[in-house]
Design a protein around this motif. Structure first.
Motif, PDB file in Angstrom:
ATOM      1  N   UNK A  37       1.091  -1.075  -0.027  1.00 14.93           N
ATOM      2  CA  UNK A  37       0.058  -0.025  -0.143  1.00 14.93           C
ATOM      3  C   UNK A  37       0.963   1.335  -0.220  1.00 14.93           C
ATOM      4  N   UNK A  38       0.496   2.179  -0.756  1.00 13.57           N
ATOM      5  CA  UNK A  38       1.331   3.378  -0.784  1.00 13.57           C
ATOM      6  C   UNK A  38       1.066   4.382   0.430  1.00 13.57           C
ATOM      7  N   UNK A  39       1.900   5.174   0.930  1.00 14.13           N
ATOM      8  CA  UNK A  39       1.932   5.941   1.900  1.00 14.13           C
ATOM      9  C   UNK A  39       0.618   6.981   1.907  1.00 14.13           C
ATOM     10  N   UNK A  40       0.474   7.417   0.815  1.00 10.36           N
ATOM     11  CA  UNK A  40      -0.777   8.309   0.767  1.00 10.36           C
ATOM     12  C   UNK A  40      -2.121   7.523   1.086  1.00 10.36           C
ATOM     13  N   UNK A  41      -2.195   6.439   0.371  1.00 15.81           N
ATOM     14  CA  UNK A  41      -3.204   5.789   0.811  1.00 15.81           C
ATOM     15  C   UNK A  41      -3.320   5.350   2.294  1.00 15.81           C
ATOM     16  N   UNK A  42      -2.205   5.083   2.884  1.00 17.10           N
ATOM     17  CA  UNK A  42      -2.069   4.617   4.426  1.00 17.10           C
ATOM     18  C   UNK A  42      -2.960   5.927   5.263  1.00 17.10           C
ATOM     19  N   UNK A  43      -2.185   7.309   4.682  1.00 15.19           N
ATOM     20  CA  UNK A  43      -2.791   8.305   5.150  1.00 15.19           C
ATOM     21  C   UNK A  43      -4.407   8.534   5.197  1.00 15.19           C
ATOM     22  N   UNK A  44      -4.988   8.406   4.062  1.00 15.55           N
ATOM     23  CA  UNK A  44      -6.371   8.505   3.447  1.00 15.55           C
ATOM     24  C   UNK A  44      -7.019   7.516   4.104  1.00 15.55           C
ATOM     25  N   UNK A  45      -6.725   6.263   4.319  1.00 14.66           N
ATOM     26  CA  UNK A  45      -7.283   4.998   5.054  1.00 14.66           C
ATOM     27  C   UNK A  45      -7.618   5.479   6.601  1.00 14.66           C
ATOM     28  N   UNK A  46      -6.344   5.937   6.966  1.00 13.92           N
ATOM     29  CA  UNK A  46      -6.240   6.113   8.460  1.00 13.92           C
ATOM     30  C   UNK A  46      -7.209   7.106   8.977  1.00 13.92           C
ATOM     31  N   UNK A  47      -7.217   8.439   8.105  1.00  9.18           N
ATOM     32  CA  UNK A  47      -8.099   9.563   8.512  1.00  9.18           C
ATOM     33  C   UNK A  47      -9.469   9.007   8.177  1.00  9.18           C
ATOM     34  N   UNK A  48      -9.786   8.151   7.400  1.00  4.95           N
ATOM     35  CA  UNK A  48     -11.358   7.810   7.051  1.00  4.95           C
ATOM     36  C   UNK A  48     -11.655   6.748   8.379  1.00  4.95           C
ATOM     37  N   UNK A  49     -10.657   5.853   8.790  1.00  2.00           N
ATOM     38  CA  UNK A  49     -10.979   5.103   9.857  1.00  2.00           C
ATOM     39  C   UNK A  49     -11.278   5.749  11.268  1.00  2.00           C
ATOM     40  N   UNK A  50     -10.338   6.917  11.438  1.00  2.19           N
ATOM     41  CA  UNK A  50     -10.398   7.780  12.497  1.00  2.19           C
ATOM     42  C   UNK A  50     -11.929   8.334  12.260  1.00  2.19           C
ATOM     43  N   UNK A  51     -12.390   8.963  11.209  1.00  2.00           N
ATOM     44  CA  UNK A  51     -13.393   9.672  11.051  1.00  2.00           C
ATOM     45  C   UNK A  51     -14.583   8.569  11.632  1.00  2.00           C
ATOM     46  N   UNK A  52     -14.837   7.454  11.212  1.00  5.69           N
ATOM     47  CA  UNK A  52     -15.568   6.519  11.589  1.00  5.69           C
ATOM     48  C   UNK A  52     -15.585   6.081  12.985  1.00  5.69           C
ATOM     49  N   UNK A  53     -14.446   6.061  13.517  1.00  6.65           N
ATOM     50  CA  UNK A  53     -14.083   5.897  14.982  1.00  6.65           C
ATOM     51  C   UNK A  53     -14.706   7.041  16.041  1.00  6.65           C
ATOM     52  N   UNK A  54     -14.978   8.169  15.075  1.00  8.79           N
ATOM     53  CA  UNK A  54     -15.760   9.270  15.668  1.00  8.79           C
ATOM     54  C   UNK A  54     -17.252   9.100  15.596  1.00  8.79           C
TER      55      UNK A  54
END
Length: 187
Positions: A37-54
């Motif tokens: 997985x690309x670093x940009x995709x890691x950031x994008x996925x992590x941000x969306x997961x963080x959003x869903x965890x809120x």
């Protein structure tokens, strides 16, 4: 008028719960990261997961006042089923090779399905927490930050592990997702 400061015990409890919920994001991120997985995709996925965890525990807290037992079980079953389907598809794709389109985290649908499957347990916890009074802002922010940080750590670690294990990374990642899906359904 100043808001009341949460008690130390409440902060510790919320932190422990946030870390526990984040561990699922870490483990599932580890499995997904093994696909490469690309670093940009890691950031994008992590941000969306963080959003869903809120969002998920917040929705769960509101729903918890009405039908906690029923929705908690349904949410866990739905999350487990999603993980089993994603894991099975990853294993199948790795066995069949290039001829089968694998789960794609780069599409909006794939990103949302993966993030929802990782965050569904936050909804269940939110349902339970909705029956108790507590600092909702502190709770959902702790859950979100933990989900973001833990998923990022898992995705990064999985990405590095994938370099060591080569083409078997996707199959191993799929098995990890399958195992967590089964855990949600049967434990």
């Amino acid at each position: 008028m100043m808001a009341a400061v949460p008690a130390f015990g409440q902060i510790i409890t919320i932190t422990i719960m946030a870390i526990a919920l984040g561990m699922d994001a870490f483990s599932l991120g580890l499995g997904m990261g093994m696909r490469g997985i690309r670093l940009r995709d890691i950031l994008k996925i992590s941000l969306v997961i963080g959003f869903f965890h809120v969002i998920m525990p917040l929705i769960g807290m509101f729903m918890g006042q009405y039908v906690s037992a029923l929705l908690g079980n349904v949410a866990t079953a739905a999350g487990g089923t999603l993980l089993i389907l994603l894991g099975a598809h990853m294993v199948y794709s790795s066995i069949k090779g290039e001829s089968v389109q694998s789960f794609d985290h780069r599409t909006l649908w794939g990103l949302l399905v993966f993030s929802l499957s990782v965050s569904i347990d936050s909804f269940s916890v939110g349902v339970s927490l909705g029956m108790f009074s507590g600092d909702q802002f502190l709770t959902v922010m702790a859950f979100g930050l933990s989900g973001l940080a833990m998923s990022m750590a898992g995705l990064l670690l999985g990405r590095n592990v994938a370099n060591w294990i080569g083409e078997w990374g996707e199959a191993i990642g799929g098995v990890i997702l399958l195992a967590f899906g089964l855990k949600f359904l049967f434990l």
